[in-house]
Motif scaffolding. Sequence first.
Motif, PDB file in Angstrom:
ATOM      1  N   PHE A  35       0.836  -1.202   0.000  1.00 35.00           N
ATOM      2  CA  PHE A  35       0.000   0.000   0.000  1.00 35.00           C
ATOM      3  C   PHE A  35       0.874   1.257   0.000  1.00 35.00           C
ATOM      4  CE2 PHE A  35      -3.442   2.751   0.903  1.00 35.00           C
ATOM      5  CZ  PHE A  35      -3.055   3.592   1.925  1.00 35.00           C
ATOM      6  N   SER A  36       1.909   1.254   0.862  1.00 32.50           N
ATOM      7  CA  SER A  36       2.737   2.454   0.941  1.00 32.50           C
ATOM      8  C   SER A  36       3.588   2.630  -0.315  1.00 32.50           C
ATOM      9  CB  SER A  36       3.620   2.423   2.188  1.00 32.50           C
ATOM     10  OG  SER A  36       4.222   1.182   2.327  1.00 32.50           O
ATOM     11  N   LEU A  37       3.997   1.509  -0.946  1.00 33.01           N
ATOM     12  CA  LEU A  37       4.737   1.619  -2.210  1.00 33.01           C
ATOM     13  C   LEU A  37       3.855   2.249  -3.278  1.00 33.01           C
ATOM     14  CD1 LEU A  37       6.729  -1.730  -2.488  1.00 33.01           C
ATOM     15  CD2 LEU A  37       7.654   0.548  -2.235  1.00 33.01           C
ATOM     16  N   GLY A  38       2.566   1.826  -3.318  1.00 33.07           N
ATOM     17  CA  GLY A  38       1.641   2.401  -4.288  1.00 33.07           C
ATOM     18  C   GLY A  38       1.435   3.886  -4.042  1.00 33.07           C
ATOM     19  N   LEU A  39       1.335   4.234  -2.756  1.00 33.52           N
ATOM     20  CA  LEU A  39       1.144   5.636  -2.395  1.00 33.52           C
ATOM     21  C   LEU A  39       2.361   6.475  -2.793  1.00 33.52           C
ATOM     22  CD1 LEU A  39      -1.298   6.808  -0.911  1.00 33.52           C
ATOM     23  CD2 LEU A  39       0.052   6.838   1.152  1.00 33.52           C
ATOM     24  N   PHE A  40       3.549   5.912  -2.555  1.00 35.25           N
ATOM     25  CA  PHE A  40       4.790   6.600  -2.896  1.00 35.25           C
ATOM     26  C   PHE A  40       4.852   6.854  -4.394  1.00 35.25           C
ATOM     27  CE2 PHE A  40       9.101   7.799  -2.951  1.00 35.25           C
ATOM     28  CZ  PHE A  40       9.785   7.034  -3.868  1.00 35.25           C
ATOM     29  N   LEU A  41       4.517   5.813  -5.184  1.00 40.29           N
ATOM     30  CA  LEU A  41       4.550   5.972  -6.645  1.00 40.29           C
ATOM     31  C   LEU A  41       3.563   7.040  -7.094  1.00 40.29           C
ATOM     32  CD1 LEU A  41       5.815   4.873  -9.217  1.00 40.29           C
ATOM     33  CD2 LEU A  41       3.976   3.219  -9.347  1.00 40.29           C
ATOM     34  N   LYS A  42       2.371   7.044  -6.471  1.00 39.20           N
ATOM     35  CA  LYS A  42       1.360   8.031  -6.840  1.00 39.20           C
ATOM     36  C   LYS A  42       1.858   9.448  -6.567  1.00 39.20           C
ATOM     37  CE  LYS A  42      -3.607   8.632  -6.516  1.00 39.20           C
ATOM     38  NZ  LYS A  42      -4.030   8.238  -7.860  1.00 39.20           N
ATOM     39  N   VAL A  60      -1.526   2.187 -12.471  1.00 42.72           N
ATOM     40  CA  VAL A  60      -0.545   1.325 -11.787  1.00 42.72           C
ATOM     41  C   VAL A  60      -0.491   1.624 -10.287  1.00 42.72           C
ATOM     42  CG1 VAL A  60       1.866   0.651 -11.647  1.00 42.72           C
ATOM     43  CG2 VAL A  60       0.811   0.938 -13.851  1.00 42.72           C
ATOM     44  N   PRO A  61      -0.283   2.888  -9.866  1.00 41.75           N
ATOM     45  CA  PRO A  61      -0.287   3.112  -8.417  1.00 41.75           C
ATOM     46  C   PRO A  61      -1.634   2.828  -7.776  1.00 41.75           C
ATOM     47  CG  PRO A  61      -0.087   5.189  -9.585  1.00 41.75           C
ATOM     48  CD  PRO A  61       0.063   4.111 -10.600  1.00 41.75           C
ATOM     49  N   ASN A  62      -2.749   3.092  -8.506  1.00 42.12           N
ATOM     50  CA  ASN A  62      -4.065   2.794  -7.938  1.00 42.12           C
ATOM     51  C   ASN A  62      -4.231   1.306  -7.697  1.00 42.12           C
ATOM     52  OD1 ASN A  62      -4.720   5.473  -8.034  1.00 42.12           O
ATOM     53  ND2 ASN A  62      -5.882   5.330  -9.935  1.00 42.12           N
ATOM     54  N   MET A  63      -3.774   0.510  -8.676  1.00 39.69           N
ATOM     55  CA  MET A  63      -3.850  -0.954  -8.528  1.00 39.69           C
ATOM     56  C   MET A  63      -3.049  -1.419  -7.323  1.00 39.69           C
ATOM     57  SD  MET A  63      -4.572  -3.764 -10.547  1.00 39.69           S
ATOM     58  CE  MET A  63      -4.208  -5.489 -10.482  1.00 39.69           C
ATOM     59  N   ALA A  66      -4.886  -0.579  -4.122  1.00 37.30           N
ATOM     60  CA  ALA A  66      -6.021  -1.485  -3.890  1.00 37.30           C
ATOM     61  C   ALA A  66      -5.528  -2.866  -3.457  1.00 37.30           C
ATOM     62  CB  ALA A  66      -6.849  -1.591  -5.178  1.00 37.30           C
ATOM     63  N   VAL A  67      -4.495  -3.369  -4.161  1.00 43.64           N
ATOM     64  CA  VAL A  67      -3.966  -4.705  -3.844  1.00 43.64           C
ATOM     65  C   VAL A  67      -3.437  -4.741  -2.420  1.00 43.64           C
ATOM     66  CG1 VAL A  67      -1.957  -6.145  -4.326  1.00 43.64           C
ATOM     67  CG2 VAL A  67      -3.494  -5.562  -6.148  1.00 43.64           C
ATOM     68  N   GLY A  68      -2.741  -3.677  -2.007  1.00 52.43           N
ATOM     69  CA  GLY A  68      -2.200  -3.623  -0.654  1.00 52.43           C
ATOM     70  C   GLY A  68      -3.298  -3.697   0.390  1.00 52.43           C
ATOM     71  N   LEU A  69      -4.368  -2.918   0.184  1.00 57.01           N
ATOM     72  CA  LEU A  69      -5.468  -2.899   1.156  1.00 57.01           C
ATOM     73  C   LEU A  69      -6.160  -4.254   1.224  1.00 57.01           C
ATOM     74  CD1 LEU A  69      -7.026   0.611   0.514  1.00 57.01           C
ATOM     75  CD2 LEU A  69      -5.838  -0.155   2.540  1.00 57.01           C
ATOM     76  N   VAL A 114      -0.448  -9.689 -11.575  1.00 53.66           N
ATOM     77  CA  VAL A 114      -0.747  -8.714 -12.634  1.00 53.66           C
ATOM     78  C   VAL A 114      -0.205  -7.343 -12.252  1.00 53.66           C
ATOM     79  CG1 VAL A 114      -2.654  -7.421 -13.647  1.00 53.66           C
ATOM     80  CG2 VAL A 114      -2.712  -9.889 -13.639  1.00 53.66           C
ATOM     81  N   GLY A 115      -0.356  -6.982 -10.965  1.00 55.18           N
ATOM     82  CA  GLY A 115       0.181  -5.702 -10.497  1.00 55.18           C
ATOM     83  C   GLY A 115       1.680  -5.613 -10.703  1.00 55.18           C
ATOM     84  N   ALA A 116       2.399  -6.706 -10.390  1.00 55.53           N
ATOM     85  CA  ALA A 116       3.849  -6.710 -10.565  1.00 55.53           C
ATOM     86  C   ALA A 116       4.221  -6.550 -12.031  1.00 55.53           C
ATOM     87  CB  ALA A 116       4.433  -8.000 -10.014  1.00 55.53           C
ATOM     88  N   LEU A 117       3.485  -7.276 -12.904  1.00 55.16           N
ATOM     89  CA  LEU A 117       3.819  -7.200 -14.330  1.00 55.16           C
ATOM     90  C   LEU A 117       3.504  -5.828 -14.901  1.00 55.16           C
ATOM     91  CD1 LEU A 117       2.590 -10.716 -15.442  1.00 55.16           C
ATOM     92  CD2 LEU A 117       4.937  -9.927 -15.192  1.00 55.16           C
ATOM     93  N   MET A 118       2.436  -5.189 -14.364  1.00 55.91           N
ATOM     94  CA  MET A 118       2.078  -3.855 -14.863  1.00 55.91           C
ATOM     95  C   MET A 118       3.177  -2.847 -14.584  1.00 55.91           C
ATOM     96  SD  MET A 118      -1.878  -2.911 -14.681  1.00 55.91           S
ATOM     97  CE  MET A 118      -2.134  -2.918 -12.941  1.00 55.91           C
TER      98      MET A 118
END
Lengths: 366, 354
Positions: A35-42, A60-63, A66-69, A114-118
């Motif tokens: 979740f925090s990695l996605g937030l950082f990317l965003k 990508v960051p949204n995915m 969501a995946v983290g949560l 899928v998130g990793a590949l994206m």
Amino acid sequence: MAVFRLTFTKTKRDKLAQVLWILNWISVVTGIILFSLGLFLKVEINKRGELMAERNIQYVPNMLIAVGLIACAINFLGGKICYDCVDTTKFLRWKLIMLPYILCTFFFTFCVLVGALMCYSMHGELEESLNLGLTEAIRFYKDTDTPGRCFLKQTVDMLQIQFKCCGNNGYKDWFQIQWISNRYLDMSQKEVVDRLRSNVQGKYLMDGVPFSCCNINSPRPCIQQQITNNSAHFHYEHQTEELNLWMKGCRQALLEYYTHILQSIGLSVLIAWLFELSVLTGVRYLQTSLENGLRQGDLNSESDGWLLEQSFMETARVNLNIIKSLGKCNQIDTANNGDPNINIPCTSKANYGPDNVPPKEIPEAS
Amino acid sequence: MVLLKIKFTQQRRVHLAQGLWLLSWMAVMWGAIIFCLGVYLKTELLRRDEVMDNTEIHVVPNILMMVGLASIGTNWVASRVCQDSMDATRFPRWKVLLLVWFAVAAVLCCLLIAVVVLSFALQGRLEESLKVGLRNGIRFYKDTDVPGRCFQKETIDRLQMEFRCCGNNNFKDWFEVQWVSSRYLNFTSKEVKDRIRSNVDGRYLLDGIPFSCCNPSSPRPCLLYHLTDNNAHYSYDYHSEELNVYSRGCRQALTDYYMQLMNSTGPGVLSVILIQISVLLSMRYLQTAMEGAMGLEDPEGESEGYLLEKGVKETFEDLKVNALTMLKFGQVDPNDTEGSSEAAEKDASPTPAS
């Protein structure tokens, strides 16, 4: 013929449940990290939002968020289930939920993959977006009096200073646009008028760059104007001069920066995926061994655990048949005008009561 | 007349020991924080070492690091004393060490107060050091081919861009030095020859500044040369133009930055002083209460704890007398030795008779 059958004694099962409880809690932490990695990317993408054109890179960051949560929630539930599996009475509570839970987690691990590949596939979209965005930004560099674009000059200058880059592909991009605003040009001067007339669109083009392109490491004071004119500066040759300005283009610099971030994030997500998969395998073994124990009637004895009850092909066939029959349930057989009760042969003998005497035929009343 | 007497039951003594143990571990943690603050301040000062002339200001982070380490050691000893204080057999061995401990703790508190005072007092010295350092940096800006000064240009450029400042006091400092190296000057050109002849030292002075002085927030592309000439640029007034270059001088910018850094460590240092003083006072109460309890017939009974056995003045008199006696003990007094040898003979003579 089960897939990867293993035998579990009661102590082994309990130990497995305890280990899985701990692993599930570690997975919750992994979910928070995702979740925090996605937030950082965003945040990183939004920081340079002005330099990127409208493209679908926010997915990508949204995915990841969501995946983290979802990972946190699923693994929290998994931890609770595994904690209760040690106790027989509590396991019976979760018995019906366990199989759907395992199926959901299985599909969820697909989402993580899928998130990793994206993360790795975002490269092309990002490059397009940066290319267009930087071209626009350089074009509007001079518009410091237009509302909505006043700070573009400052943004581009700070970008070139911070990332040690100049222009979109190189410093020559600045030669093709007018980056000095008309309000600072003396239209009465001959030189200015000549330059304006020298091209079709009437732009004030010059072989000069803004100060932010200057290279700090140059031993010589920065040459910003008349860059291509060797005789304008003493002891200067623009073809061999490399230290005067930043040679890298800003698109490449930003792309390298984001690719580095995305690769690190992608690697972390892959590791999280492998971890989730191993936890899922453990939970599946726990579920099947507990159910087999129940089937045998004694949960304290040894029981088998497996990944799939029959082989992979058999399981696939059985499930496909189930899905097909579910589909048929809703279809109506049109052969007998839709009435399902006509022409069904009597397959069983009629039962006429305890003494099995058929009833007398009642004579028709005349 | 005892100073600040408090009665301690066994229960209260135990609570005091436990509370002091916690407090001393907290003090250890704060000591580590002070050490880290000192290290951080020192690295920040070392980063800009090239534009500072002397290292007098380094005494502040040095003291902080020393005090941090000493505080960790001292308070760890305090926690060990607390652990042993409940055991009557192990407590007496700390007796002598405690005197030393009190002295060290008092010295630490004084040093911390000194650090706070110094960080304000040395501001003037810091400014002087920066003034000289920056002046040299600007003078040697062009010497990118002289060993030992090759990176002066890069240092000054980076400094001006990071701290958003220009020159020593302001951007006009660049008008007074030659910052363009002679190897890039065309000496056959009339303009260059005129400029060199225009001053006594034969330097190429111009009303221009390096690119690192440019302000990115300016709405106008940066003007670097002919800054004092209003006619050289369209719609330009040298006296009212504020956004073109950074208006702040680098000396002011750096001094403000370091003062802010040292002021932000102020609350941390003050809280460490308070904690250390409270550890000191609690340890004194614990020591006197435990000694009082061990002197009683019933070790679990009530005892008194105090800060000083006699009043403040009397304690000072006592200390003076003790110190003088110790000093006299080192000196050889001829009268004393005669007297002592006579006494020894007197002691020796009756023995053969008995």
